[in-house]
Design a protein around this motif. Structure first.
Motif: not given
Length: 235
Positions: A9-10, A20-24, A38-41, A64-67
């Motif tokens: 994902t990006h 954003t990271i939080l939204e993803m 999360i795998t940015e280009h 530190g996030y939702a998962l």
């Protein structure tokens, strides 16, 4: 079959994504995922983040996030020798690494050259997944790829985005059928990924899931069903 992880994902850092990271992370949690990659280009993709971004991934709290999250990279394959746009030293610090063929970074090739390119890429011990190996402009010998994937313990991806209506990758559906047949023949694990560039697509397998069912591909070879199964499949 329930899918509990998505490794490709990006976020907005990739330049042409929208969340954003939080939204993803929130979207992944809401959809029942247990692990998100999360795998940015990588830097050769026009408009993406600088090398400094990847150097600083050490500052992020994976829990530190939702998962739980894995932070990594979608590398650009640069030549038939298997070069990518990140040093081995920096690549060794990534939680997860996908390597893909992208037209802005490598020209279209015939089957022999593309197959040789992917075989060389899979020899890299830092690369875990070959992304969207479906583009008809980069034809490959799926039987040879599957055999090498088993030997090198590299996961081959079925990319939901490639199968979506309007996808710019020609013959993706037909090519995935060939890839799945080769993977079943050689008992090679696969991973289903969304390639989401926006939070609403995280964990999406609305096209890849039905293709898997239609192909009769064995569930035991799909690593998305369990975080532990996925981790055991990694190099």
């Amino acid at each position: 079959m329930k899918y509990v992880l998505d490794m490709h994902t990006h976020t907005i850092a990739s330049g042409h994504a929208y969340s954003t990271i939080l939204e993803m992370a929130a979207a992944a949690k809401e959809k029942g995922l247990e692990l998100l990659g999360i795998t940015e280009h990588a830097p050769s993709m026009p408009g993406t983040c600088h090398e400094y971004y990847f150097q600083n991934l050490k500052s992020l709290d994976r829990n530190g996030y939702a998962l739980p999250l894995l932070f990594g990279v979608e590398l650009n394959i640069l030549d038939t020798d298997g070069s990518v746009d990140m040093t081995q030293e920096l690549l060794s610090t990534m939680d997860i690494a996908v390597a893909s063929l992208h037209p802005p970074c490598i020209p279209f090739m015939d089957k022999a050259d593309t197959t040789r390119t992917i075989l060389n890429i899979m020899e890299n011990p830092r690369i875990h997944i070959i992304g969207h190996l479906d583009d008809g402009r980069y034809p490959v010998d799926y039987d040879e790829i599957a055999k090498a994937a088993k030997e090198t313990k590299t996961l081959l991806e079925v990319n939901n985005s490639s199968l979506a209506p309007g996808s710019f990758r020609p013959n993706a559906r037909e090519n995935y059928k060939l890839m799945l047949a080769a993977c079943e023949k050689h008992q090679v694990p696969i991973i289903l990924d969304s390639d989401a560039h926006v939070d609403t697509n995280v964990g999406n397998c609305c096209y890849s899931g039905p293709l898997i069912l239609e192909s009769g591909f064995p569930e035991e070879l799909i690593v998305n069903s369990s975080v532990e199964k996925f981790k055991q499949a990694l190099k």
